[in-house]
Design a protein around this motif. Sequence first.
Motif, PDB file in Angstrom:
ATOM      1  N   PRO A   2       0.819  -1.214   0.000  1.00 38.06           N
ATOM      2  CA  PRO A   2       0.000   0.000   0.000  1.00 38.06           C
ATOM      3  C   PRO A   2       0.854   1.265   0.000  1.00 38.06           C
ATOM      4  O   PRO A   2       1.982   1.279   0.497  1.00 38.06           O
ATOM      5  N   ILE A   3       0.294   2.323  -0.547  1.00 39.55           N
ATOM      6  CA  ILE A   3       1.003   3.598  -0.659  1.00 39.55           C
ATOM      7  C   ILE A   3       1.436   4.095   0.719  1.00 39.55           C
ATOM      8  O   ILE A   3       2.556   4.591   0.888  1.00 39.55           O
ATOM      9  N   LEU A   4       0.571   3.979   1.731  1.00 42.39           N
ATOM     10  CA  LEU A   4       0.914   4.445   3.076  1.00 42.39           C
ATOM     11  C   LEU A   4       2.149   3.712   3.612  1.00 42.39           C
ATOM     12  O   LEU A   4       3.028   4.319   4.220  1.00 42.39           O
ATOM     13  N   GLY A   5       2.222   2.431   3.357  1.00 47.71           N
ATOM     14  CA  GLY A   5       3.395   1.663   3.779  1.00 47.71           C
ATOM     15  C   GLY A   5       4.659   2.132   3.090  1.00 47.71           C
ATOM     16  O   GLY A   5       5.724   2.216   3.703  1.00 47.71           O
ATOM     17  N   LEU A   6       4.554   2.442   1.796  1.00 50.77           N
ATOM     18  CA  LEU A   6       5.709   2.950   1.056  1.00 50.77           C
ATOM     19  C   LEU A   6       6.163   4.306   1.600  1.00 50.77           C
ATOM     20  O   LEU A   6       7.356   4.602   1.644  1.00 50.77           O
ATOM     21  N   ILE A   9       7.961   3.548   5.006  1.00 44.58           N
ATOM     22  CA  ILE A   9       9.270   2.950   4.721  1.00 44.58           C
ATOM     23  C   ILE A   9      10.163   3.968   4.030  1.00 44.58           C
ATOM     24  O   ILE A   9      11.372   4.018   4.269  1.00 44.58           O
ATOM     25  N   GLY A  10       9.581   4.809   3.190  1.00 46.64           N
ATOM     26  CA  GLY A  10      10.346   5.819   2.466  1.00 46.64           C
ATOM     27  C   GLY A  10      11.029   6.818   3.378  1.00 46.64           C
ATOM     28  O   GLY A  10      12.142   7.268   3.107  1.00 46.64           O
ATOM     29  N   ALA A  11      10.367   7.186   4.465  1.00 48.26           N
ATOM     30  CA  ALA A  11      10.981   8.115   5.412  1.00 48.26           C
ATOM     31  C   ALA A  11      12.267   7.510   5.980  1.00 48.26           C
ATOM     32  O   ALA A  11      13.304   8.176   6.047  1.00 48.26           O
ATOM     33  N   ALA A  12      12.201   6.247   6.353  1.00 49.28           N
ATOM     34  CA  ALA A  12      13.394   5.558   6.866  1.00 49.28           C
ATOM     35  C   ALA A  12      14.427   5.373   5.758  1.00 49.28           C
ATOM     36  O   ALA A  12      15.628   5.527   5.979  1.00 49.28           O
ATOM     37  N   ALA A  13      13.955   5.065   4.563  1.00 45.86           N
ATOM     38  CA  ALA A  13      14.869   4.848   3.443  1.00 45.86           C
ATOM     39  C   ALA A  13      15.612   6.121   3.067  1.00 45.86           C
ATOM     40  O   ALA A  13      16.798   6.072   2.722  1.00 45.86           O
ATOM     41  N   LEU A  32      11.316  13.656   1.598  1.00 45.80           N
ATOM     42  CA  LEU A  32      10.743  13.644   0.254  1.00 45.80           C
ATOM     43  C   LEU A  32      11.509  12.719  -0.684  1.00 45.80           C
ATOM     44  O   LEU A  32      10.906  11.981  -1.470  1.00 45.80           O
ATOM     45  N   ILE A  33      12.832  12.745  -0.598  1.00 48.48           N
ATOM     46  CA  ILE A  33      13.640  11.856  -1.426  1.00 48.48           C
ATOM     47  C   ILE A  33      13.361  10.403  -1.061  1.00 48.48           C
ATOM     48  O   ILE A  33      13.211   9.548  -1.929  1.00 48.48           O
ATOM     49  N   GLY A  34      13.278  10.138   0.228  1.00 46.96           N
ATOM     50  CA  GLY A  34      12.996   8.770   0.673  1.00 46.96           C
ATOM     51  C   GLY A  34      11.625   8.285   0.248  1.00 46.96           C
ATOM     52  O   GLY A  34      11.470   7.152  -0.210  1.00 46.96           O
ATOM     53  N   ILE A  35      10.627   9.136   0.371  1.00 44.68           N
ATOM     54  CA  ILE A  35       9.272   8.748  -0.008  1.00 44.68           C
ATOM     55  C   ILE A  35       9.186   8.515  -1.515  1.00 44.68           C
ATOM     56  O   ILE A  35       8.629   7.514  -1.974  1.00 44.68           O
ATOM     57  N   GLY A  60      14.065  -2.016  -1.634  1.00 43.25           N
ATOM     58  CA  GLY A  60      13.622  -1.242  -2.784  1.00 43.25           C
ATOM     59  C   GLY A  60      13.539   0.242  -2.487  1.00 43.25           C
ATOM     60  O   GLY A  60      13.912   1.074  -3.308  1.00 43.25           O
ATOM     61  N   ALA A  61      13.073   0.577  -1.287  1.00 42.80           N
ATOM     62  CA  ALA A  61      12.961   1.979  -0.900  1.00 42.80           C
ATOM     63  C   ALA A  61      14.333   2.631  -0.815  1.00 42.80           C
ATOM     64  O   ALA A  61      14.537   3.746  -1.292  1.00 42.80           O
ATOM     65  N   VAL A  62      15.296   1.941  -0.215  1.00 44.81           N
ATOM     66  CA  VAL A  62      16.649   2.491  -0.095  1.00 44.81           C
ATOM     67  C   VAL A  62      17.283   2.630  -1.479  1.00 44.81           C
ATOM     68  O   VAL A  62      17.886   3.656  -1.789  1.00 44.81           O
TER      69      VAL A  62
END
Length: 79
Positions: A2-6, A9-13, A32-35, A60-62
């Motif tokens: 789901p988008i919310l999960g991405l 995870i994107g914030a951490a990535a 923003l870059i991570g998301i 994948g996020a990283v």
Amino acid sequence: MPILGLIIIGAAAGFLATRLMRIEASIPATLLIGIAGALIGGLILRALWAVMGLASGLIGAVLGAMLLLWLWQAYQRRK
């Protein structure tokens, strides 16, 4: 995924990607870059998700965030 999960995870990535690439960026830019990287990486690595599970989402996020940072650096050098 789901988008919310991405996004989560994107914030951490974004944080991990900026540290791995030794980039100094503001907190909003890092998020923003991570998301954005998580969205890109999540879309690209859907096949990996079926094989590895949740770990592939973070990987994948990283990778997506690192790709965006690399492109951002290349753009900044041209200026």
